[in-house]
Design an enzyme around this catalytic site. Sequence first.
Site, PDB file in Angstrom:
ATOM      1  N   HIS A 290      71.818 -11.033  25.428  1.00 32.56           N
ATOM      2  CA  HIS A 290      71.826 -10.677  24.000  1.00 32.56           C
ATOM      3  C   HIS A 290      70.455 -10.182  23.524  1.00 32.56           C
ATOM      4  CE1 HIS A 290      72.184 -10.886  19.684  1.00 32.56           C
ATOM      5  NE2 HIS A 290      71.352 -11.906  19.631  1.00 32.56           N
TER       6      HIS A 290
ATOM      7  N   HIS B  55      63.664 -13.228  19.858  1.00 28.99           N
ATOM      8  CA  HIS B  55      64.039 -13.480  18.464  1.00 28.99           C
ATOM      9  C   HIS B  55      64.820 -14.773  18.255  1.00 28.99           C
ATOM     10  CE1 HIS B  55      67.969 -11.576  19.461  1.00 28.99           C
ATOM     11  NE2 HIS B  55      68.419 -12.303  18.458  1.00 28.99           N
TER      12      HIS B  55
ATOM     13  N   GLU C  68      64.433 -20.686  17.177  1.00 22.85           N
ATOM     14  CA  GLU C  68      65.602 -21.357  16.609  1.00 22.85           C
ATOM     15  C   GLU C  68      66.356 -22.178  17.659  1.00 22.85           C
ATOM     16  OE1 GLU C  68      68.092 -21.700  13.052  1.00 22.85           O
ATOM     17  OE2 GLU C  68      66.048 -21.857  13.710  1.00 22.85           O
ATOM     18  N   ASP C  69      66.621 -21.563  18.794  1.00 19.40           N
ATOM     19  CA  ASP C  69      67.543 -22.189  19.751  1.00 19.40           C
ATOM     20  C   ASP C  69      66.874 -23.013  20.843  1.00 19.40           C
ATOM     21  OD1 ASP C  69      69.320 -20.761  18.298  1.00 19.40           O
ATOM     22  OD2 ASP C  69      69.738 -19.252  19.836  1.00 19.40           O
TER      23      ASP C  69
ATOM     24  N   ASP D  74      70.064  -6.938  15.984  1.00 22.20           N
ATOM     25  CA  ASP D  74      70.676  -8.221  16.342  1.00 22.20           C
ATOM     26  C   ASP D  74      72.104  -8.274  15.811  1.00 22.20           C
ATOM     27  OD1 ASP D  74      70.830 -10.979  17.084  1.00 22.20           O
ATOM     28  OD2 ASP D  74      70.293 -11.555  15.039  1.00 22.20           O
TER      29      ASP D  74
ATOM     30  N   ASP E 170      89.870  15.288   3.962  1.00 25.22           N
ATOM     31  CA  ASP E 170      88.525  15.660   4.420  1.00 25.22           C
ATOM     32  C   ASP E 170      88.047  14.806   5.582  1.00 25.22           C
ATOM     33  OD1 ASP E 170      88.408  13.387   2.950  1.00 25.22           O
ATOM     34  OD2 ASP E 170      86.628  13.934   1.795  1.00 25.22           O
TER      35      ASP E 170
HETATM   36 MN    MN Z   1      70.381 -13.031  17.915  1.00 25.89          MN
END
Ligand code: MN
Length: 751
Positions: free
Chosen positions: A70, A94, A98-99, A161, A281
């Site tokens: 990812h 990124h 957080e993880d 992302d 259109d």
């Molecule tokens: Mn991400």
Amino acid sequence: MSPMADIHSETPAAQAHPADSAAAASFAGLLARLDYLGPTEIDSIRQAYRFADEAHLGQKRKNGDPYITHPIAVAAQCAEWKLDAQALMAALMHDAIEDCGVTKEELVERFGAPVAELVDGLTKLEKLEFDSREQNQAESFRKMLLAMAKDVRVILIKLADRTHNMRTMGDMPRSKWKRISSETLEIYAPIAHRLGLNFTYRELQDLSFRFLHPWRYEVLSRALSKSRNRRKDLIARVQDEVERVFIGHGMAVRILGREKTLYSVYRKMDAKHLSFSEVTDIYGFRIIAPELIDCYTGLGILHQLYKPVPGKFRDYVAIPKVNGYQSIHTTLIGPFGTNIEFQLRTHAMDVVAESGVAAHWLYKASEPGSDTSQRLGTQWLQSLLDIQQETHDATEFWDHIKIDLFPDAVYVFTPKSKILSLPRGATVVDFAYAIHSNVGDRAVSARVNGEESALRTELNNGDVVEVVTGDAAEPNPAWLAFAKTGRARSKIRHHLKTLAQDESRQLGERMLLQTVRHEGIAQLPDEHGEHKAAWEKLLRFTGSRNREELVTDIGTGKRIASMIGKKLAVLLADSGLKPDPLLISHERYTSGHNDTASQGVVTLDGSEGVSVQYAPCCKPIPGDRIVGYLGRGEGLMVHAEDCPTGKRLLHRDRERFLEVEWADEPVRAFETTLVVSLHNGKGVLARVASAMAATEADITHVDMGDEPAQNATDIRFTVAVRDRQHLAAVLRRLKRTPSVLKAQRAKSTRT
Ligand code: MN
């Protein structure tokens, strides 16, 4: 901006293949696209990759792929925009804070502050979750996201992302589709649009549509591909005719067929209540001309080939859209009477039209060293480049863009995730009044992001603010010093005014009662009862609207209680309420100490609020003999009995004085001023301060004076003390303190 995508896909490989294909996800695939960067930069990117790979080790995407696929896909999208090495490193890492429990400090140390800042910015955005039930909040939420990002690269990485997450949404449980898709549609797609990343804008819209309304998407998608087959001949014929006519004029242009996106077809059907076949259109053409002037020449050529539809011509070249988009639009009546839209623009305009802000990097990468601003026809991007050249700083660059994007505001959350927009510099008090004046009026403190905070705390973007209220709490005049919004300021003023009026009314009522008691009447009779007539006469005499107004005027000093009281007593006697001689003698000769205007004694305990003030000239404290002076409309001013200012007033205005006394137990400390003479020397002030602290006297103000420094200096301290005894203890302690030559209470100053 026309919501059309190219039929002849110029889509780069990363966009065509979703990242669940192992080949596209591999880091080698990313490396192959970094030919616009130098070897040292590529090396740093490799290090960031190793770091992220290790951090995400063992984590899996929903489809079973290693998690690192990812971040690699996100970095690959950033590489399509030719973002710099710092941005690509941040893209790779990124999700690491957080993880994976990586800290910002660790990133600063290993990759430098700029990269760490980018990752940190992304982590902060990650924590925001938009609640799509709050439809009207989308605009605020978007603005908050943009305002929180200190660097435009953070937004670009975030968009990359989100794009990858949307492309792989099929792997997510269905229960999450709706929330994530509507967030994308309402927040991220418009941000992409606003920044001119139209390619991404259309892709995010189409992906959101697909996961929000899978069935409608499927049906429309089939209808569109059928119609594409049916129209094949028409499209080919128009393409052929247009190509010929431009070659005939010796103009080298690129002609691209375009197709409306599914989402924009859907939106048009929905808004105008059309069936699919009524949307005419869907197909159009884009012509990329070498120079700006060729756009206009090309327009003339087209208008000779096919008849233009009146009213459909737009010149966004002369007047670009706010997001920098430039193009000439015209709709022509093609073969078989079908309307077909044409767009004409230069290559530079095309880059900006498709990639907006990212064009800034795209151009830097494609034309190294050349004067890019010369080649870029668009003023918008040119002005961005000017800023970039002047500042060489992505943060400042973004600040300049931001000025155009939104006003000077901060966006904060209530505990229930409602977003409020406040002016920059706004404090907790502003927030409290923005919620409700009841909340503002009773505010005591707040929890900002879970932490106990004072009312004066300035708020930042994304703060979650919870106001703590108290039933007995009331607005304080000091709040006016840090309330920024007009709403809060006017509410505070209003409340203080009513508060003062309330207190003045009570004070006036008490004073009037005292004076009528002196006249031998024990109670003030009801103004609507038996003695209604006496009250009415009194009010006519004073010209007041009602009893309340009259006593308030007495309380604020606009009227003299003794005069009104005497008049009222006379009127009451006339209407049959006879004075009690016993009460008269009791009131007049046993309770009064002196013969100043005999209005009864007012007891003070420090809880009086704004209607009673303690004179700044003599600063009386409990234990001091005091007098009260009822100024004209200013409420009660309390002076020390020996204060020269007070004496002067007494001499001039005797009848405005009333007797006051201290309550046995005042509820707060009172300020008074000390003059302390000190030997100059290191640490002297600190010793004095700690001596005062030891006696529990709070220093509220220090005035050093501006005399030339000599051996000794007089310093004026304003301190809060309980009473005279407390003050005496403070002075004793000071006199025992080394370096203190003299310590005494300040003499009254003339005011
Ligand atoms: Mn991400």
